[in-house]
Design an enzyme around this catalytic site. Structure first.
Site, mmCIF file in Angstrom:
data_model
loop_
_atom_site.group_PDB
_atom_site.id
_atom_site.type_symbol
_atom_site.label_atom_id
_atom_site.label_comp_id
_atom_site.label_asym_id
_atom_site.label_seq_id
_atom_site.Cartn_x
_atom_site.Cartn_y
_atom_site.Cartn_z
ATOM 1 N N ASP A 51 82.495 48.927 40.568
ATOM 2 C CA ASP A 51 82.438 47.623 41.234
ATOM 3 C C ASP A 51 83.727 47.412 42.031
ATOM 4 O O ASP A 51 84.810 47.347 41.458
ATOM 5 C CB ASP A 51 82.308 46.513 40.180
ATOM 6 C CG ASP A 51 82.213 45.136 40.821
ATOM 7 O OD1 ASP A 51 81.098 44.749 41.204
ATOM 8 O OD2 ASP A 51 83.249 44.468 40.969
ATOM 9 N N TYR A 56 89.328 43.376 47.471
ATOM 10 C CA TYR A 56 90.226 44.062 46.531
ATOM 11 C C TYR A 56 91.137 45.062 47.258
ATOM 12 O O TYR A 56 92.114 45.534 46.674
ATOM 13 C CB TYR A 56 89.457 44.803 45.423
ATOM 14 C CG TYR A 56 88.534 43.949 44.573
ATOM 15 C CD1 TYR A 56 88.578 42.554 44.606
ATOM 16 C CD2 TYR A 56 87.606 44.537 43.719
ATOM 17 C CE1 TYR A 56 87.720 41.786 43.831
ATOM 18 C CE2 TYR A 56 86.756 43.765 42.935
ATOM 19 C CZ TYR A 56 86.812 42.390 43.008
ATOM 20 O OH TYR A 56 85.948 41.640 42.235
ATOM 21 N N GLN A 177 76.330 37.970 40.399
ATOM 22 C CA GLN A 177 77.448 38.413 39.547
ATOM 23 C C GLN A 177 78.297 37.187 39.238
ATOM 24 O O GLN A 177 78.827 36.550 40.148
ATOM 25 C CB GLN A 177 78.267 39.481 40.292
ATOM 26 C CG GLN A 177 79.284 40.153 39.397
ATOM 27 C CD GLN A 177 80.217 41.097 40.150
ATOM 28 O OE1 GLN A 177 81.336 40.721 40.485
ATOM 29 N NE2 GLN A 177 79.765 42.312 40.416
ATOM 30 N N SER A 204 84.552 39.513 34.043
ATOM 31 C CA SER A 204 85.616 38.960 33.188
ATOM 32 C C SER A 204 85.148 38.772 31.738
ATOM 33 O O SER A 204 85.496 37.787 31.085
ATOM 34 C CB SER A 204 86.169 37.649 33.772
ATOM 35 O OG SER A 204 86.754 37.878 35.033
ATOM 36 N N LEU A 209 90.452 37.379 25.321
ATOM 37 C CA LEU A 209 91.540 38.159 24.699
ATOM 38 C C LEU A 209 92.906 37.678 25.154
ATOM 39 O O LEU A 209 93.087 37.327 26.319
ATOM 40 C CB LEU A 209 91.450 39.635 25.123
ATOM 41 C CG LEU A 209 90.272 40.457 24.670
ATOM 42 C CD1 LEU A 209 90.462 41.895 25.123
ATOM 43 C CD2 LEU A 209 90.136 40.389 23.159
ATOM 44 N N ARG A 272 91.820 52.472 26.849
ATOM 45 C CA ARG A 272 90.883 51.340 26.970
ATOM 46 C C ARG A 272 89.694 51.683 27.852
ATOM 47 O O ARG A 272 88.586 51.189 27.629
ATOM 48 C CB ARG A 272 91.616 50.137 27.543
ATOM 49 C CG ARG A 272 92.590 49.513 26.576
ATOM 50 C CD ARG A 272 93.485 48.579 27.324
ATOM 51 N NE ARG A 272 94.265 47.733 26.466
ATOM 52 C CZ ARG A 272 95.096 46.807 26.910
ATOM 53 N NH1 ARG A 272 95.254 46.618 28.212
ATOM 54 N NH2 ARG A 272 95.770 46.058 26.072
HETATM 55 N N1 LIG Z 1 82.622 38.555 41.793
HETATM 56 C C1 LIG Z 1 83.724 37.961 41.375
HETATM 57 O O1 LIG Z 1 84.080 36.843 41.807
HETATM 58 C C2 LIG Z 1 84.571 38.652 40.347
HETATM 59 C C3 LIG Z 1 85.616 37.939 39.730
HETATM 60 C C4 LIG Z 1 86.372 38.604 38.764
HETATM 61 C C5 LIG Z 1 86.080 39.921 38.424
HETATM 62 N N2 LIG Z 1 85.085 40.598 39.079
HETATM 63 C C6 LIG Z 1 84.792 42.023 38.785
HETATM 64 O O2 LIG Z 1 84.679 42.172 37.370
HETATM 65 C C7 LIG Z 1 85.647 43.098 36.911
HETATM 66 C C8 LIG Z 1 86.095 42.716 35.513
HETATM 67 O O3 LIG Z 1 86.689 41.433 35.502
HETATM 68 P P1 LIG Z 1 88.255 41.204 35.288
HETATM 69 O O4 LIG Z 1 88.988 42.355 35.899
HETATM 70 O O5 LIG Z 1 88.545 39.827 35.738
HETATM 71 O O6 LIG Z 1 88.408 41.176 33.720
HETATM 72 P P2 LIG Z 1 88.014 42.129 32.491
HETATM 73 O O7 LIG Z 1 87.521 43.445 32.918
HETATM 74 O O8 LIG Z 1 87.166 41.302 31.616
HETATM 75 O O9 LIG Z 1 89.426 42.303 31.804
HETATM 76 C C9 LIG Z 1 90.464 43.031 32.402
HETATM 77 C C10 LIG Z 1 91.765 42.715 31.692
HETATM 78 O O10 LIG Z 1 91.643 43.029 30.299
HETATM 79 C C11 LIG Z 1 92.546 44.081 29.953
HETATM 80 N N3 LIG Z 1 91.775 45.025 29.125
HETATM 81 C C12 LIG Z 1 90.850 45.896 29.536
HETATM 82 N N4 LIG Z 1 90.326 46.558 28.490
HETATM 83 C C13 LIG Z 1 90.939 46.075 27.395
HETATM 84 C C14 LIG Z 1 90.824 46.376 26.016
HETATM 85 N N5 LIG Z 1 89.956 47.282 25.563
HETATM 86 N N6 LIG Z 1 91.617 45.698 25.153
HETATM 87 C C15 LIG Z 1 92.499 44.765 25.592
HETATM 88 N N7 LIG Z 1 92.648 44.443 26.890
HETATM 89 C C16 LIG Z 1 91.865 45.099 27.793
HETATM 90 C C17 LIG Z 1 92.987 44.696 31.263
HETATM 91 O O11 LIG Z 1 94.295 45.213 31.163
HETATM 92 P P3 LIG Z 1 94.591 46.803 31.359
HETATM 93 O O12 LIG Z 1 94.190 47.151 32.758
HETATM 94 O O13 LIG Z 1 96.040 46.889 31.091
HETATM 95 O O14 LIG Z 1 93.758 47.502 30.321
HETATM 96 C C18 LIG Z 1 92.946 43.494 32.198
HETATM 97 O O15 LIG Z 1 94.101 42.697 32.009
HETATM 98 C C19 LIG Z 1 86.751 43.031 37.969
HETATM 99 O O16 LIG Z 1 87.642 44.114 37.886
HETATM 100 C C20 LIG Z 1 85.914 42.973 39.220
HETATM 101 O O17 LIG Z 1 85.429 44.265 39.536
HETATM 102 C C21 LIG Z 1 84.309 39.964 40.003
#
Ligand SMILES: NC(=O)c1ccc[n+]([C@@H]2O[C@H](COP(=O)([O-])OP(=O)(O)OC[C@H]3O[C@@H](n4cnc5c(N)ncnc54)[C@H](OP(=O)(O)O)[C@@H]3O)[C@@H](O)[C@H]2O)c1
Length: 312
Positions: A51, A56, A177, A204, A209, A272
Site C-alpha cells: 500500500d 507518501y 480504506q 492504522s 499501542l 516486526r
Molecule cells: N488512506 C489513509 O488515509 C491512510 C492513513 C493512514 C495509514 N494508511 C496506510 O495504512 C498503513 C498502516 O497505518 P499506519 O502506518 O498509520 O499505522 P500501523 O501500521 O497501524 O502502525 C505503524 C506503527 O506501529 C509500529 N509497529 C509496527 N509493527 C509493530 C509491532 N509489531 N509492535 C509494535 N509496534 C509496531 C511502527 O513502528 P516501526 O516502523 O518502528 O515498527 C509504526 O510506528 C500506512 O502505512 C499506510 O499505508 C492510510
C-alpha cells in the site's frame, strides 16, 4: 516460510472478480530511499499486497522493490497486489483540487514511478475538494474501464460522500480504506459499506499501542491519555496477548482479520515485519471479541488534524 505464504493467500473478493491478500504492507512515513529495502523484506516475508500513495513520496522505492522481488523470488506481476492513491488536493490547505485531467496525469505519473503498466487498486486519498469529488471519481471509473486500474475505491469517505456518488448514478467504489481498530470501530459506516458491497480496508490497526508512531514528528490526534492508556501494564491488549501467547500488535491485527477487514500494517523493523504477518495461528475468542466491541472511542486519530471522514 511456505506456511506463511499459504496463510497470506487467504483472500477477499472485490465484487467477486478481484482477489486482495488479507495482509498487506503499509508504507506511510517510509522515505523513498529506505522503501526499497523494507518492501523487499516484506515481500520476502510473504506479504503480497503493498500500500503506497502519491502523497507518501515513495512510489519509486516500491516499484524498485517489486522488480527486485520479482527477479529474486520469480514472482509474476499478478502475484503482487499494488495499491496507490490519488492526492485529491485540498483547497482548505491552499492546494488546487485535481480535475479529470490532472487526476489522469497523476495516475500516469504513479504508474511511471512504480514502473508498472497497471495498478491493482487505485484510491482517492480523502474526500477533500467537495466540488471536484465526482469529477475525480469519474476519472477513476474511466481508468478502471480502460483496465489501467483493476479496481478502484476511496479512503476516508463517510456515508454522505458515497451517497453523492450513488445519486450521480456512478458505479460505487470497490473499497473504502478507513481507520479501523478497537478504538475506532465505525460500526454504522461499516454496516453501510457492507450493505453496498464496498469492502472496508483497515488502516492504522496498531494505533492503541504505546509504540505506535511514537517518534517525534510522526503526528496524530492521539491524546496524552490515550498514550498512557496504551502504555499501561493493565492494557486489555497486553492481557489478551499474554493469554494467546502472541504480541499486542498481533492481537490488534487479528481483530481486524476476524472482522473481515484486509489489514496493511507498516513497519521498518525486520522482526516486526515478520511478526505482523504471523497472525493466522491463533484466534481471539468470542468473549474477548465482545469485550473489544465495547472499547470504541469514536472518530479516527491517525491524521494529525483529526478525522478526515468529517470533511464536508
Ligand atoms: N488512506 C489513509 O488515509 C491512510 C492513513 C493512514 C495509514 N494508511 C496506510 O495504512 C498503513 C498502516 O497505518 P499506519 O502506518 O498509520 O499505522 P500501523 O501500521 O497501524 O502502525 C505503524 C506503527 O506501529 C509500529 N509497529 C509496527 N509493527 C509493530 C509491532 N509489531 N509492535 C509494535 N509496534 C509496531 C511502527 O513502528 P516501526 O516502523 O518502528 O515498527 C509504526 O510506528 C500506512 O502505512 C499506510 O499505508 C492510510
Amino acid at each position: 516460510m511456505y506456511l506463511k505464504l499459504i496463510e497470506v493467500s487467504m483472500i477477499k473478493n472485490l465484487k467477486g472478480t478481484i482477489q486482495i491478500p488479507m495482509v498487506g504492507f503499509g508504507t506511510y512515513l517510509i522515505n523513498n530511499e529506505e522503501t526499497r529495502k523494507y518492501v523487499l523484506s516484506a515481500i520476502r516475508a510473504g506479504y503480497r499486497h503493498i500500500d503506497t500513495a502519491k502523497a507518501y513520496g515513495n512510489e519509486e522505492g516500491v516499484g524498485l522493490a517489486i522488480k527486485n522481488a520479482q527477479s529474486e523470488l520469480g514472482l509474476s506481476r499478478e502475484e503482487i497486489f499494488v495499491t496507490t492513491k490519488l492526492w485529491p488536493g485540498n483547497e482548505a490547505w491552499g492546494q488546487p483540487p485535481k480535475t479529470n485531467e490532472s487526476t489522469i496525469e497523476s495516475f500516469n505519473s504513479s504508474l511511471d514511478k512504480l514502473k508498472l503498466d497497471y495498478i491493482d487498486l487505485y484510491l482517492i486519498h480523502a474526500p477533500f475538494s467537495k466540488d471536484y469529488r465526482l469529477e475525480q471519481w469519474r476519472a477513476l471509473s474511466e481508468l478502471q474501464q480502460l483496465g489501467k486500474a483493476k479496481s478502484i475505491g476511496v479512503c476516508n469517505y463517510n456515508k454522505s460522500h458515497i451517497e453523492q456518488i450513488k445519486a450521480a448514478g456512478l458505479p460505487l467504489p470497490d473499497v473504502n480504506q478507513i481507520e479501523l481498530h478497537p478504538w475506532s470501530q465505525k460500526n454504522s459506516l461499516v454496516s453501510y459499506l457492507i450493505e453496498n458491497e464496498i469492502l472496508p480496508i483497515a488502516y492504522s490497526s496498531l494505533l492503541p499501542l504505546s509504540e505506535w508512531r511514537a517518534v517525534e514528528g510522526e503526528d496524530s490526534a492521539k491524546t496524552d491519555k490515550m498514550k498512557s492508556d496504551g502504555a499501561s501494564k493493565n492494557s486489555p491488549f497486553k492481557i489478551m496477548a499474554k493469554k494467546y501467547g502472541v504480541s499486542e500488535a498481533q492481537v490488534l491485527l487479528r481483530w481486524g482479520l476476524q472482522k473481515g477487514y484486509p489489514i496493511i500494517p507498516k513497519s521498518t523493523n525486520e522482526d516486526r515485519i515478520l511478526q505482523n504477518i504471523n497472525v493466522f495461528s491463533f484466534e481471539i475468542d468470542n468473549e474477548d471479541m465482545e469485550a473489544i466491541a465495547n472499547m470504541d472511542r469514536g472518530a479516527g486519530l491517525a491524521w494529525a488534524s483529526g478525522d478526515p471522514i468529517q470533511a464536508p
